[in-house]
Design a protein around this motif. Structure first.
Motif, PDB file in Angstrom:
ATOM      1  N   GLU A 403      -3.578 -63.635  35.918  1.00  0.00           N
ATOM      2  CA  GLU A 403      -3.443 -62.962  37.204  1.00  0.00           C
ATOM      3  C   GLU A 403      -2.004 -62.477  37.382  1.00  0.00           C
ATOM      4  OE1 GLU A 403      -5.894 -62.213  39.148  1.00  0.00           O
ATOM      5  OE2 GLU A 403      -7.369 -63.237  37.879  1.00  0.00           O
ATOM      6  N   ASN A 404      -1.720 -61.922  38.527  1.00  0.00           N
ATOM      7  CA  ASN A 404      -0.449 -61.235  38.761  1.00  0.00           C
ATOM      8  C   ASN A 404       0.748 -62.172  38.811  1.00  0.00           C
ATOM      9  OD1 ASN A 404      -1.714 -58.771  38.904  1.00  0.00           O
ATOM     10  ND2 ASN A 404      -2.103 -58.957  41.098  1.00  0.00           N
ATOM     11  N   ILE A 405       0.565 -63.416  39.200  1.00  0.00           N
ATOM     12  CA  ILE A 405       1.707 -64.290  39.514  1.00  0.00           C
ATOM     13  C   ILE A 405       2.589 -64.498  38.293  1.00  0.00           C
ATOM     14  CG2 ILE A 405       2.364 -66.578  40.301  1.00  0.00           C
ATOM     15  CD1 ILE A 405      -0.262 -66.656  41.858  1.00  0.00           C
ATOM     16  N   PHE A 406       1.986 -64.852  37.175  1.00  0.00           N
ATOM     17  CA  PHE A 406       2.760 -65.135  35.975  1.00  0.00           C
ATOM     18  C   PHE A 406       3.461 -63.873  35.468  1.00  0.00           C
ATOM     19  CE2 PHE A 406       3.118 -66.458  31.449  1.00  0.00           C
ATOM     20  CZ  PHE A 406       3.894 -67.590  31.671  1.00  0.00           C
ATOM     21  N   LEU A 407       2.752 -62.759  35.469  1.00  0.00           N
ATOM     22  CA  LEU A 407       3.345 -61.514  34.994  1.00  0.00           C
ATOM     23  C   LEU A 407       4.472 -61.045  35.911  1.00  0.00           C
ATOM     24  CD1 LEU A 407       0.155 -59.549  33.888  1.00  0.00           C
ATOM     25  CD2 LEU A 407       1.830 -60.673  32.434  1.00  0.00           C
ATOM     26  N   VAL A 408       4.270 -61.189  37.223  1.00  0.00           N
ATOM     27  CA  VAL A 408       5.323 -60.795  38.172  1.00  0.00           C
ATOM     28  C   VAL A 408       6.558 -61.651  37.986  1.00  0.00           C
ATOM     29  CG1 VAL A 408       5.922 -60.746  40.623  1.00  0.00           C
ATOM     30  CG2 VAL A 408       3.748 -59.806  39.860  1.00  0.00           C
ATOM     31  N   SER A 409       6.372 -62.927  37.729  1.00  0.00           N
ATOM     32  CA  SER A 409       7.514 -63.817  37.515  1.00  0.00           C
ATOM     33  C   SER A 409       8.313 -63.390  36.281  1.00  0.00           C
ATOM     34  CB  SER A 409       7.026 -65.264  37.356  1.00  0.00           C
ATOM     35  OG  SER A 409       6.272 -65.671  38.483  1.00  0.00           O
ATOM     36  N   ILE A 410       7.586 -63.053  35.220  1.00  0.00           N
ATOM     37  CA  ILE A 410       8.278 -62.601  34.008  1.00  0.00           C
ATOM     38  C   ILE A 410       9.056 -61.317  34.281  1.00  0.00           C
ATOM     39  CG2 ILE A 410       7.911 -61.729  31.664  1.00  0.00           C
ATOM     40  CD1 ILE A 410       5.489 -63.550  31.464  1.00  0.00           C
ATOM     41  N   ARG A 411       8.444 -60.392  35.011  1.00  0.00           N
ATOM     42  CA  ARG A 411       9.105 -59.125  35.275  1.00  0.00           C
ATOM     43  C   ARG A 411      10.354 -59.318  36.126  1.00  0.00           C
ATOM     44  NH1 ARG A 411       4.005 -57.183  36.677  1.00  0.00           N
ATOM     45  NH2 ARG A 411       4.715 -56.962  38.827  1.00  0.00           N
ATOM     46  N   ILE A 412      10.224 -60.060  37.218  1.00  0.00           N
ATOM     47  CA  ILE A 412      11.366 -60.206  38.127  1.00  0.00           C
ATOM     48  C   ILE A 412      12.508 -60.951  37.452  1.00  0.00           C
ATOM     49  CG2 ILE A 412      12.118 -61.315  40.271  1.00  0.00           C
ATOM     50  CD1 ILE A 412       9.416 -60.660  41.453  1.00  0.00           C
ATOM     51  N   PHE A 413      12.190 -61.970  36.684  1.00  0.00           N
ATOM     52  CA  PHE A 413      13.244 -62.713  35.979  1.00  0.00           C
ATOM     53  C   PHE A 413      13.953 -61.810  34.966  1.00  0.00           C
ATOM     54  CE2 PHE A 413      14.526 -65.415  32.378  1.00  0.00           C
ATOM     55  CZ  PHE A 413      15.459 -66.217  33.029  1.00  0.00           C
ATOM     56  N   SER A 414      13.187 -61.023  34.227  1.00  0.00           N
ATOM     57  CA  SER A 414      13.789 -60.123  33.236  1.00  0.00           C
ATOM     58  C   SER A 414      14.607 -59.026  33.903  1.00  0.00           C
ATOM     59  CB  SER A 414      12.691 -59.509  32.362  1.00  0.00           C
ATOM     60  OG  SER A 414      11.932 -60.506  31.717  1.00  0.00           O
ATOM     61  N   GLU A 415      14.103 -58.495  35.013  1.00  0.00           N
ATOM     62  CA  GLU A 415      14.847 -57.446  35.703  1.00  0.00           C
ATOM     63  C   GLU A 415      16.144 -57.974  36.294  1.00  0.00           C
ATOM     64  OE1 GLU A 415      11.940 -56.169  38.449  1.00  0.00           O
ATOM     65  OE2 GLU A 415      10.699 -55.162  36.929  1.00  0.00           O
ATOM     66  N   ALA A 416      16.132 -59.232  36.780  1.00  0.00           N
ATOM     67  CA  ALA A 416      17.366 -59.837  37.286  1.00  0.00           C
ATOM     68  C   ALA A 416      18.392 -59.993  36.168  1.00  0.00           C
ATOM     69  CB  ALA A 416      17.058 -61.193  37.933  1.00  0.00           C
ATOM     70  N   LEU A 417      17.925 -60.420  34.988  1.00  0.00           N
ATOM     71  CA  LEU A 417      18.835 -60.507  33.840  1.00  0.00           C
ATOM     72  C   LEU A 417      19.382 -59.131  33.472  1.00  0.00           C
ATOM     73  CD1 LEU A 417      17.010 -63.047  31.481  1.00  0.00           C
ATOM     74  CD2 LEU A 417      19.046 -63.450  32.894  1.00  0.00           C
ATOM     75  N   LEU A 418      18.566 -58.096  33.575  1.00  0.00           N
ATOM     76  CA  LEU A 418      19.027 -56.746  33.257  1.00  0.00           C
ATOM     77  C   LEU A 418      20.107 -56.295  34.237  1.00  0.00           C
ATOM     78  CD1 LEU A 418      18.719 -54.162  31.577  1.00  0.00           C
ATOM     79  CD2 LEU A 418      16.922 -53.442  33.166  1.00  0.00           C
ATOM     80  N   VAL A 419      19.927 -56.593  35.513  1.00  0.00           N
ATOM     81  CA  VAL A 419      20.946 -56.241  36.508  1.00  0.00           C
ATOM     82  C   VAL A 419      22.266 -56.943  36.200  1.00  0.00           C
ATOM     83  CG1 VAL A 419      21.576 -56.439  38.937  1.00  0.00           C
ATOM     84  CG2 VAL A 419      19.264 -55.725  38.301  1.00  0.00           C
TER      85      VAL A 419
END
Length: 826
Positions: A403-419
Motif C-alpha cells: 500500500e501507499n504508506i511504505f512507498l511514501v515513507s521511502i520517497r519522503i526519506f529519499s527526497e529529504a536526503l536529496l535536499v
C-alpha cells in the motif's frame, strides 16, 4: 523418305494413344496397366484408403473435442474479460492493477494467437488432402466413364467398374469427413478470432484508461496522515511484505510459471534470443578488435573521442536494456512481466546516471566551469544514492505491491536526503578558491534548491504523482544537458582540427569556399541542439503533444492553384538535393581516381566527361526534388514556361553563359589544364563551371571569366591539342665578333638544356645589324609547362659560354660630337 516419314507419324500416334492409359492406370501410384499385378496393386490402394478413412474419422472426433474445448475456454476468457471490464468500471482502480490487467491480456492474446496458428496449420494440411481427394474422385469418374464406354471389355484380371465404384465410395466418404473437419476448424478459427479482437479492444481501452488516469492524477491529491507513518502502520506493511514474499516463492506459483514457460517457449522465441545474443557477441568482438588499433587509442586520448568513451562504457548496459526490450516482445514477458519491467526500468536508471557521471568526468578534463569540477567530486553520492533508491522503490512497487504508506515513507526519506545533499553541495561550492561570481552560478544555486524543496513539499502535501513527474523530468533534463555539453566540447575539437587541415588561407585555390563544409559544420551543432530539445520534450512528457503537432504542421497541405505543397515535401526535396550533391562529389572522385584513370583520355577530356555526367546527375536530382516537393508534370511545365519568360527578360546573361559553358564542354576549344592568354594575361584553366570559367594566373590570382567571353572574344590557347610551343630568344653581340662562333655557341647552349626539344631542331638566325650590336635569334621548341624554365636555363648557359669564349654582349653606345663657335664680342 516417305516410308521414314510415315513411321515417324505412326510412332507419334501410338504414343498419344498410350499416354491416357499410362496416366489413368496410376491410382495412388499403384494402379498399373493391367494383369494380375495391377489388380493386386489396386486392392492395396483401396485398403490403404480405407485405413486413411478411419484415420480421418478419428481426426474428426478429435476436432469435435477440440471445438468443445475451445467453447469452454472461450467461456473462461469471457469471464476474464468481464473482470477486466469491471476494473474499468470501478472508479478507484489503481494504475498498477490496470497494468497487471494489460499483462494478463497479453498472455491471453499470445495464447489465442498460438492456437490460431496451430489451427491454421491443421487447416492447411486438411486443405491439401481435400484437394488431392477431390482430384482423385475426378480421375476415378473419368476412368469409370471410359470403362462404361468400352462395355467393361477389359482384361479379366484387371480392376473393373465395380472395383472403381468401391474405390470412389471410399474417396467420397473421405471427402465428406474432410468437409466436416474443415467446418469444425473454421468454427474454431472464428471463435478464437472473435476472442482475439475482443482482447485487443480491451487492451486498447486499458491503455487509454491508464493514460487518462496518469494525466488526471498528476494534480490529484492523496490525503496523507502523519500518524500512519509510525510503527503500527509499518508493522502492518511489514506483515504484508512477508505475505507477498511468500506468495512470490510459493511452490504452486513457481510450478505454474515453469509450466507456462515450457508451454510458451517456442522455437521462434529461442531463435530471437539466440540471434540477439549472437549479434551482441559479434559487436563486442568487433569492438575488442577496434580497441587494439593505435588510431582508435589516439582518438580516445583527445576530446574528439569523448563520445566513444561514453558509448564504450555504456555499451554493456545498452546491451542488457536491449535484451530486456527483446524479451518484452517474446513469450518470456508474458510469463514474467514484472521481472522484465523491473530490470528494464532499473537498467535505464543506471544508464542515465552513468551517462551524466561520465559526461561530467570528461568535461572536468578541460578548463571548463568550476561548477562541473565541484559536481565531479560530488557525483558518486548523488549517483549511488539515486540507484539505491530506484532499486528499493522498484522492487517494492513491482513485486510486493504494498500500500501507499511504505512507498511514501521511502520517497519522503529519499527526497529529504536529496535536499540535504543539494545544500551541502552548494556549501562545498562556495568554499572553492575561485567560485563563479556571475549571475549564472547564483541563479543555478537558487533554482536547484527550489527544485528539490518543491518536490519534497509537493510529495508531503499528497501530490505524489506530480512529485514523481517533477523529479524524473528534472533528472532526465540534467542528464541531457550534461551529454550535450560533452558533445559540444568534443565537436569543437573536431571542428578545430578540420579547420586546421583545410585552412582558408591555404595556397589551394578552393580554400573553404565550398558549401559542404559550412553545412556539415553547422549541421552538427544543429543536430546536437535538436537532440537536446527532443530529449527535453520526452523528459517533460510533452512529446505526445509536440511531435504530433509538428507532424501535423509538416504534413499540412498548402494549395496553390492545382499544386499541393507541404513542409515535409520541402524537407525531402532538400534531402534529395543534399544527396545529389554528395553523390556528385563521390562520382567525381571515383571517375578521376578509378573509372577514367586508365582511359587514355587527356586531362581536359576527362574533365569534360566528368562535368557533363555531373550536369546530368544534377538535372535528374533537381527533377526528383521538384517532384518530391509536390510539383507534378503539369506544374513543371508551368514553371519552365515562367522560366522561359524570365530568360527573355532578366536571365539572358545567365542563360548565355550556361549555353556557352555547354558549348565549351562539347566543342572543347578550351579544356581544363589548358594554358590560355586572355587580355595579355597568361593562366591555366582550372574549372569550367555553369556560369563562368576559373583561370588561375601564374601569379596565383584567379580570373573569373564568363563563359560567353570564350565564345565571342578572341582567346589564345597555347596548349590546344598540342602542348609544344615555339619560343624565340633574342640577343646581340658586339661588332667584330665571330658570327659563326656565335651560332655554334647558341646551338651548343640549346642542346645542353633538357627542356629544349631536339626535334624540331633549334635554329639560329642573324636577323639584323643593330645600332650597337649584331642581332641574333635563337628559335627552339619546348612544352607549355617548361618553356619559362627553358628560357632561363638558356640565358644562363649562353652567358657562361660567351664568357668562356670571350664573346661580348654590348650595351647601347652613342657618339656625341659637340660643335662650338666662338663669336667675337663686338
Amino acid at each position: 523418305m516417305k516410308i521414314k516419314k510415315m513411321n515417324s507419324i505412326l510412332s507419334v500416334v501410338i504414343l498419344l494413344l498410350c499416354l491416357p492409359s499410362a496416366v489413368w492406370g496410376q491410382v495412388d501410384g499403384s494402379l498399373a496397366d493391367g494383369g494380375e499385378t495391377s489388380l493386386i496393386a489396386f486392392e492395396q490402394a483401396v485398403e490403404k484408403n480405407r485405413k486413411n478413412l478411419n484415420l480421418l474419422e478419428k481426426d474428426l472426433a478429435d476436432e469435435k473435442i477440440l471445438l468443445a474445448n475451445s467453447l469452454d475456454q472461450s467461456q473462461r476468457y469471457r469471464i476474464q474479460m468481464n473482470s477486466l471490464r469491471n476494473l474499468l468500471i470501478v472508479p478507484g482502480t489503481r494504475i498498477f492493477a490496470l497494468e497487471k490487467g494489460i499483462g494478463e491480456v497479453d498472455i491471453s492474446i499470445s495464447s489465442i494467437q498460438s492456437q490460431i496458428r496451430e489451427i491454421v496449420k491443421r487447416e492447411n494440411k486438411i486443405g491439401q488432402t481435400f484437394s488431392l481427394v477431390k482430384e482423385k474422385i475426378g480421375l476415378i469418374d473419368q476412368r469409370i466413364k471410359e470403362l462404361s464406354a468400352a462395355g467393361d471389355k477389359t482384361i479379366s484380371s484387371g480392376p473393373g467398374i465395380k472395383e472403381f465404384k468401391t474405390y470412389r465410395w471410399i474417396k467420397e466418404q473421405q471427402h465428406k469427413v474432410l468437409v466436416s473437419i474443415t467446418g469444425l476448424l473454421a468454427s474454431q478459427i472464428d471463435i478464437n478470432t472473435e476472442l482475439l479482437n475482443a482482447f485487443k479492444d480491451i487492451k486498447k481501452t486499458l491503455r487509454t484508461e491508464i493514460k487518462d488516469k496518469k494525466g488526471s492524477r498528476l494534480f490529484q491529491r492523496n490525503d496523507l496522515e502523519l500518524k500512519n507513518l509510525f510503527f503500527p502502520a509499518f508493522k502492518r506493511e511489514i506483515l504484508l511484505s512477508f505475505t507477498a514474499v511468500r506468495q512470490l516463492f510459493d511452490s504452486k506459483r513457481l510450478l505454474l510459471k515453469w509450466s507456462l514457460f515450457k508451454d510458451h517457449m517456442n522455437l521462434k522465441t529461442f531463435m530471437v534470443i539466440a540471434g540477439f545474443l549472437l549479434l551482441s557477441f559479434l559487436s563486442f568482438r568487433g569492438l575488442s578488435l577496434i580497441r587494439q588499433k593505435e588510431a582508435y587509442q589516439n582518438m580516445l586520448s583527445k576530446r574528439a573521442g569523448y563520445p566513444l568513451i561514453v558509448l564504450e562504457r555504456s555499451l554493456v548496459l545498452i546491451f542488457w536494456i536491449l535484451l530486456t526490450m527483446t524479451l518484452s516482445k517474446t513469450q518470456v514477458y508474458l510469463i514474467f512481466p514484472d521481472g522484465v519491467k523491473f530490470f528494464n526500468s532499473f537498467l535505464i536508471i543506471i544508464l542515465m546516471t552513468r551517462l551524466a557521471s561520465d559526461s561530467i568526468r570528461l568535461i572536468t578534463r578541460e578548463e571548463g566551469p568550476v561548477f562541473f569540477d565541484v559536481l565531479h567530486r560530488w557525483r558518486n553520492p548523488f549517483v549511488y544514492g539515486i540507484r539505491l533508491y530506484s532499486f528499493v522503490y522498484l522492487l517494492v512497487y513491482r513485486f510486493l505491491s504494498l500500500e501507499n504508506i511504505f512507498l511514501v515513507s521511502i520517497r519522503i526519506f529519499s527526497e529529504a536526503l536529496l535536499v540535504a545533499g543539494v545544500f551541502l553541495f552548494w556549501k562545498a561550492y562556495q568554499k572553492v578558491d575561485t567560485p563563479a561570481k556571475g549571475k549564472g552560478g547564483t541563479l543555478l544555486n537558487i533554482v536547484s534548491k527550489i527544485i528539490v524543496i518543491a518536490g519534497l513539499f509537493t510529495d508531503i502535501a499528497g501530490y505524489k504523482s506530480f512529485a514523481a513527474y517533477w523529479y524524473l523530468s528534472w533528472g532526465s533534463s540534467i542528464v541531457i544537458v550534461c551529454v550535450c555539453v560533452m558533445l559540444l566540447y568534443s565537436i569543437k575539437e573536431m571542428d578545430r582540427n578540420f579547420k586546421k587541415k583545410a585552412d582558408p588561407e591555404s595556397p589551394s585555390f578552393l580554400g573553404l569556399s565550398n558549401p559542404f563544409y559550412w553545412g556539415l559544420s553547422n549541421g552538427v551543432y544543429f543536430s546536437i541542439a535538436a537532440f537536446g530539445i527532443a530529449g527535453l520534450t520526452f523528459s517533460w512528457g510533452i512529446a505526445d503533444v509536440v511531435f504530433p503537432w509538428l507532424v501535423e504542421i509538416f504534413n499540412k497541405k498548402y494549395i496553390l492553384g492545382k499544386v499541393e505543397l507541404s513542409l515535409t515535401g520541402l524537407a525531402y526535396s532538400m534531402l534529395v538535393i543534399l544527396l545529389t550533391y554528395l553523390f556528385t562529389r563521390i562520382w567525381r572522385r571515383l571517375a578521376t581516381d578509378h573509372a577514367l584513370k586508365e582511359s587514355g583520355l587527356s586531362q581536359g577530356a576527362k574533365e569534360t566527361v566528368i562535368t557533363i555526367t555531373v550536369y546530368i546527375i544534377w538535372l535528374a536530382g533537381i527533377l526528383i526534388s521538384l517532384n518530391v516537393f509536390g510539383l507534378n508534370t503539369t506544374s513543371l511545365t508551368v514553371a519552365f514556361g515562367a522560366l522561359s519568360i524570365g530568360l527573355g527578360f532578366g536571365l539572358q546573361n545567365i542563360a548565355n553563359n550556361f549555353i556557352s559553358g555547354l558549348i565549351l564542354l562539347f566543342e572543347r576549344p578550351i579544356q581544363v589544364g589548358d594554358v590560355v592568354e586572355v587580355g595579355g594575361i597568361w593562366g591555366e584553366v582550372k574549372k569550367i563551371n555553369v556560369r563562368a570559367t576559373l583561370v588561375q594566373t601564374y601569379s596565383n590570382s584567379s580570373l573569373i571569366i564568363p563563359n560567353s567571353e570564350f565564345i565571342s572574344a578572341t582567346v589564345t590557347n597555347w596548349s590546344h591539342r598540342d602542348p609544344k610551343v615555339r619560343r624565340d630568344l633574342l640577343l646581340g653581340v658586339a661588332y667584330g665578333s665571330d658570327t659563326e662562333l656565335v651560332k655554334k655557341l647558341l646551338l651548343q647552349a640549346a642542346q645542353s638544356v633538357p627542356q629544349v626539344y631536339a626535334y624540331p631542331q633549334p635554329s639560329v638566325q642573324f636577323i639584323n645589324f643593330g645600332d650597337s650590336s649584331l642581332d641574333f635569334r635563337l628559335r627552339f621548341w619546348s612544352t607549355i609547362d617548361n618553356f619559362v624554365d627553358a628560357e632561363s636555363k638558356l640565358r644562363f648557359e649562353i652567358d657562361r659560354l660567351f664568357r668562356q669564349h670571350k664573346v661580348v654582349i654590348p650595351f647601347p653606345q652613342r657618339d656625341l660630337h659637340v660643335l662650338t663657335q666662338v663669336q667675337d664680342k663686338l
